[in-house]
Design an enzyme around this catalytic site. Structure first.
Site, short mmCIF file in Angstrom:
data_model
loop_
_atom_site.label_atom_id
_atom_site.label_comp_id
_atom_site.label_asym_id
_atom_site.label_seq_id
_atom_site.Cartn_x
_atom_site.Cartn_y
_atom_site.Cartn_z
N SER A 40 0.90 -22.02 -33.99
CA SER A 40 2.17 -21.54 -34.52
C SER A 40 1.92 -20.65 -35.74
O SER A 40 2.40 -19.52 -35.83
CB SER A 40 3.04 -22.75 -34.92
OG SER A 40 4.10 -22.36 -35.75
N ASP B 93 6.61 -18.40 -30.46
CA ASP B 93 6.59 -19.39 -31.55
C ASP B 93 8.00 -19.66 -32.05
O ASP B 93 8.35 -20.78 -32.39
CB ASP B 93 5.71 -18.93 -32.71
CG ASP B 93 5.82 -19.90 -33.89
OD1 ASP B 93 5.43 -21.07 -33.70
OD2 ASP B 93 6.33 -19.53 -34.94
N LYS C 244 1.66 -16.06 -35.75
CA LYS C 244 2.54 -15.21 -36.57
C LYS C 244 1.75 -14.44 -37.62
O LYS C 244 2.03 -13.29 -37.90
CB LYS C 244 3.56 -16.05 -37.36
CG LYS C 244 4.32 -17.03 -36.60
CD LYS C 244 5.38 -17.66 -37.46
CE LYS C 244 4.87 -18.89 -38.13
NZ LYS C 244 5.50 -20.12 -37.67
N1 URA Z 1 4.47 -23.92 -40.27
C1 URA Z 1 4.55 -23.20 -39.13
O1 URA Z 1 4.80 -22.01 -39.16
N2 URA Z 1 4.34 -23.82 -37.98
C2 URA Z 1 4.06 -25.13 -37.89
O2 URA Z 1 3.87 -25.60 -36.82
C3 URA Z 1 3.99 -25.89 -39.08
C4 URA Z 1 4.20 -25.26 -40.27
#
Ligand code: URA
Length: 434
Positions: free
Chosen positions: A183, A161, A187
């Site tokens: 994304s 990511d 995380k």
């Molecule tokens: N925040 C993120 O961490 N990823 C994205 O793609 C959009 C907002």
């Protein structure tokens, strides 16, 4: 397998196989796929999308592209929040101390600005000395001692990511549901908190421009989180106006401090209290009203502000900024923009306002650009407000005054003044639960 086959397949609108997605994520992580091919695939995904299964596989591969954090050694209930990105969105800087003041444990990894939106890590770096990179042991020790710590997504957490995020930021490939959902959730799942509140923005300053798209994104992320054994709630909130009055880096830190002091803008205060209320509900199972009262008490007592001070000090920052705003970076130049007629602000293109900040130096136009921490803007009026000709609409800040002309022109183009007041906009449009 060859990357060109994946690009061609997605260009034709075909679903990628699990093996193809795994190959792509591995290649991105190991940097064996050149940026131009990664960007081409990302662009094809933006046009063709990914189905639910592809999104789940992409999330899983990205989550396992690096380490996953085990927070079980931390006493207490671990919570996290994540915004899909907005303009003036400094909510994490208020929510983390407020949640910690309520006894929750916030071990938060945040991002930098993305596209026209700001990032918590960039904002925190406006504080002199503030360390956004800490090793795992120190990160967890600070959470254990103070109840909160905010660091940049380490290279070991969802590294795929990290690569994709930086590339999407500068290739116009941010606003696609499966890319955003994977994304964020890769995380958040890797970061290990038990409960998560997602703030899914909608409106002209959000990646999801309509409430329907925002709801679809919220549902996709709640679904992924729940299937992975986490408690998740997603708020769908207004980003048709910037949140609060300040947009930039240092100016947003200042506004977050004011909010923790009880003097913040009503929208930021309300959203922060609502998110912490949801966190407390998930942690304790108590009634909403009881949780809300706890959050309000933590704000009013000054306990939340003390948590921010403790976090800044523990992360090496100059905690004196909490009482002495002059210690934050201040732009040497400002320009005011006034209304050219009487009426009401009926529309403000909030994405364009985010881009005004980039024009001023507060955001990036290419990978790795350095930011002007003092650059940004302060709104004096927002959508729905009445204005008189000559009345102040906005103050721009920059270290380089040659940036003002383009920024002023872009700001004026973003704002529409008409004679009839628009319908009021709700701040929280919906809440999606499992
Ligand atoms: N925040 C993120 O961490 N990823 C994205 O793609 C959009 C907002």
């Amino acid at each position: 397998m060859r990357m060109i086959e994946l690009i061609e397949a997605k260009k034709r609108g075909e679903a990628l196989s699990d093996a193809q997605i795994a190959y792509f994520v591995q290649g991105v992580t190991e940097r064996t796929i050149p940026d131009y091919q990664t960007s081409a695939l990302l662009m094809a995904v933006c046009f063709r999308g990914m189905n639910k299964h592809e999104t789940a596989v992409l999330t899983d591969c990205m989550m396992h592209s690096g380490d996953t954090v085990d927070l079980s050694a931390i006493d207490g209930f671990t919570v996290d929040k994540h915004s899909t990105g907005g303009v003036g969105d400094k909510t994490s800087l208020v929510v983390a101390p407020l949640a910690a003041a309520c006894g929750l444990k916030v071990a938060k990894m945040s991002g930098r600005g993305l596209g026209h939106t700001g990032g918590t890590i960039d904002k925190l770096e406006a504080i002199d000395g503030f360390q956004t990179t800490l090793d795992k042991e120190r990160f967890q020790a600070i959470v254990q001692e103070h109840g909160l710590c905010i660091i940049a997504q380490s290279g070991d957490i969802a590294p795929a990511d990290k690569e994709l995020y930086a590339l999407r930021d500068v290739t116009g490939t941010v606003n696609e549901l499966s890319l955003i959902a994977s994304s964020i959730m890769s995380k958040k799942l890797a970061s290990g908190a038990k409960a998560l509140v997602l703030d899914v923005k909608t409106g002209s300053g959000a990646f999801m421009k309509t409430p329907e798209d925002a709801k679809a994104l919220a549902e996709a992320m709640v679904d992924i989180g729940t299937k992975n054994g986490r408690q998740v709630q997603a708020f769908i909130t207004d980003m048709d106006r910037p949140l609060g009055w300040a947009v930039g880096n240092a100016v947003e830190v200042q506004e977050a401090i004011d909010t923790l002091r009880g003097n913040g803008p009503s929208d930021l205060t309300e959203l922060s209290l609502s998110i912490v209320t949801a966190m407390l509900e998930m942690a304790s199972g108590k009634d909403t009203a009881v949780c809300r009262a706890e959050a309000e008490a933590a704000l009013q007592s000054g306990k939340a502000l003390e948590k921010l001070r403790a976090m800044i000090a523990a992360q090496g920052g100059d905690a004196r900024v909490v009482n002495e705003p002059s210690r934050l970076p201040h732009a040497p130049f400002e320009r005011v923009i006034c209304a050219d007629k009487n009426g009401f602000i009926t529309k403000a293109d909030t994405e364009a306002i985010g881009r005004v900040c980039t024009l001023l130096g507060a955001g990036r136009t290419k990978k790795g650009d350095a930011l002007d921490m003092s650059a940004g803007l302060m709104l004096h009026k927002k959508t729905g407000d009445a204005v008189q000709q000559g009345e102040l609409l906005c103050t721009l800040y920059a270290s380089d005054k040659t940036r003002f002309d383009a920024a002023e022109a872009a700001f004026l183009q973003a704002v529409t003044i008409e004679s009839t007041a628009p319908a009021p906009l709700p701040l929280i449009l919906d809440i999606v639960k499992a």
